[in-house]
Scaffold this active site. Sequence first.
Site, PDB file in Angstrom:
ATOM      1  N   ARG A  50     -16.808   8.953   4.668  1.00  0.00           N
ATOM      2  CA  ARG A  50     -15.625   8.325   3.657  1.00  0.00           C
ATOM      3  C   ARG A  50     -15.345   6.894   4.434  1.00  0.00           C
ATOM      4  O   ARG A  50     -14.526   7.127   5.425  1.00  0.00           O
ATOM      5  CB  ARG A  50     -14.606   9.198   3.464  1.00  0.00           C
ATOM      6  CG  ARG A  50     -14.962  10.422   2.827  1.00  0.00           C
ATOM      7  CD  ARG A  50     -13.635  11.584   2.592  1.00  0.00           C
ATOM      8  NE  ARG A  50     -13.276  11.877   3.833  1.00  0.00           N
ATOM      9  CZ  ARG A  50     -13.336  13.309   4.138  1.00  0.00           C
ATOM     10  NH1 ARG A  50     -13.551  14.214   3.330  1.00  0.00           N
ATOM     11  NH2 ARG A  50     -13.172  13.699   5.369  1.00  0.00           N
ATOM     12  N   ASP A  52     -12.623   3.864   4.445  1.00  0.00           N
ATOM     13  CA  ASP A  52     -11.293   3.643   4.238  1.00  0.00           C
ATOM     14  C   ASP A  52     -11.231   2.571   2.977  1.00  0.00           C
ATOM     15  O   ASP A  52     -12.045   1.432   2.956  1.00  0.00           O
ATOM     16  CB  ASP A  52     -10.269   3.094   5.405  1.00  0.00           C
ATOM     17  CG  ASP A  52     -10.404   4.076   6.320  1.00  0.00           C
ATOM     18  OD1 ASP A  52     -10.342   5.439   6.291  1.00  0.00           O
ATOM     19  OD2 ASP A  52     -10.061   3.903   7.387  1.00  0.00           O
ATOM     20  N   ARG A 197     -11.264   1.700  13.958  1.00  0.00           N
ATOM     21  CA  ARG A 197     -10.315   0.563  13.710  1.00  0.00           C
ATOM     22  C   ARG A 197      -9.316   0.657  14.786  1.00  0.00           C
ATOM     23  O   ARG A 197      -8.793  -0.394  15.297  1.00  0.00           O
ATOM     24  CB  ARG A 197      -9.540   0.452  12.545  1.00  0.00           C
ATOM     25  CG  ARG A 197     -10.533   0.209  11.255  1.00  0.00           C
ATOM     26  CD  ARG A 197     -10.386   0.558   9.974  1.00  0.00           C
ATOM     27  NE  ARG A 197      -8.704   0.216   9.436  1.00  0.00           N
ATOM     28  CZ  ARG A 197      -8.065   0.162   8.565  1.00  0.00           C
ATOM     29  NH1 ARG A 197      -8.512   1.188   7.554  1.00  0.00           N
ATOM     30  NH2 ARG A 197      -6.885  -0.067   8.140  1.00  0.00           N
TER      31      ARG A 197
END
Lengths: 244, 244
Positions: A50, A52, A197
Amino acid sequence: MKNYKLTISYDGSRYFGWEHQPDKDTIQGKLEAVLCRMCDEDIEVIGAGRTDAGVHAKAMVANVRMDTKFTPEEIRDYMNRYLPDDIAVQEVHEASERFHARYKATGKLYCYTCFDGEVKPVFRRKYVTVLDGRVDVDKMRRAASCLVGEHDFKSFCSNPQMKKSTVRIVDSIDIQRKKDYIYLNFHGTGFLQNMVRILVGTLLEVGYGRIAPEQLVQILDAKDRKLAGPTAPPEGLCLERVDY
Amino acid sequence: MKNYKLTISYDGSRYFGWEHQPDKDTIQGKLEAVLCRMCDEDIEVIGAGRTDAGVHAKAMVANVRMDTKFTPEEIRDYMNRYLPDDIAVQEVHEASERFHARYKATGKLYCYTCFDGEVKPVFRRKYVTVLDGRVDVDKMRRAASCLVGEHDFKSFCSNPQMKKSTVRIVDSIDIQRKKDYIYLNFHGTGFLQNMVRILVGTLLEVGYGRIAPEQLVQILDAKDRKLAGPTAPPEGLCLERVDY
């Protein structure tokens, strides 16, 4: 019922991420809507992961089980005809019945692109993160070398209630500067929520000189999200490849 | 009063072209608004040319006469702070009093980018023109060779009431294919209204096989816009460089 492997590109700028959510534009939602139209029944698109909100993909992989008389190429062309122009199906192949885009993935490659020049880039502005100042790539590379290998990446996970193991293997972190652009490539078997990230946010702190490269060892050992750097913005991140 | 030379990049997608128009977003309008704010008086930005609505520029050149205590670098940074993120001032230099971005330009380089692959490009979608089918680049090159040199390009001008001379010199037309992308580079001393886009539209007709390469000679000679191909869409066009 056949099983198909899809390879998908998308510009995530205007989406609330991969996973479908009621009343929100998501990549999975758009893909399922088009396939539902094609097959005239509900279809589930299983992604390799998935991404973001705001994160892009050059080659997300998904699988879809469905009944259709279309050939793989016709499925691709049908989908591209009805998808918005920021999502494109690159390839459709018939896969073995047991192929599962998430469970069978053995590795992922992410690229994070930063820009630290004086004049913001106009044409790539949606796909790069503009930094506040010049970063020292050599220091970032030294810091990155502490992160490669099998580690508990709890300090780099945004989910503090994570019940499952936070141990992951990062095979390589390659950092290249080309003029004012810095490319950080992360290859690993899998990544925790926001892990890439947060790794980038922490490496940038090293690049700015606010964290010493050697401190990465302690940050890993502490297993404490607060010690790592901020979560870097989504726009610089792109899923480049999924391995099977 | 000093004279400054500005080099400007912009993504023309959401603009009504270069030239300021009341109540419409234009590149010149945005630049003048920021300089007016900086100098607290009306400022005219003189561009090397006027790009159409939707056309991009990597390096448009303009000049501005104004009184300011800012250094050229401070002017650049001030402008970039207040300009929208699809316009950026790359460079500001003090120029001689007689420098005029339009009258002193000796050449311009435009690049037109087409895509003729099977799956539309996601990340470059705003900067390429997606073709209806595969084009034959060799034929396009042969046709282009008829256009190079000094000719009356009336057939390639969108303004039928053009009073001034429609004679122009095209120094070179370079056409390169890289996989599914076709790059058409036009260098010349100056171009008529829509001339590059009509040249591209005509060369694409050759690429599709609807016009023979040799016909370009007759199309030029006829001095009749109706014989040339359609005006290619703006999104593929970018002003790459202005020579002085």
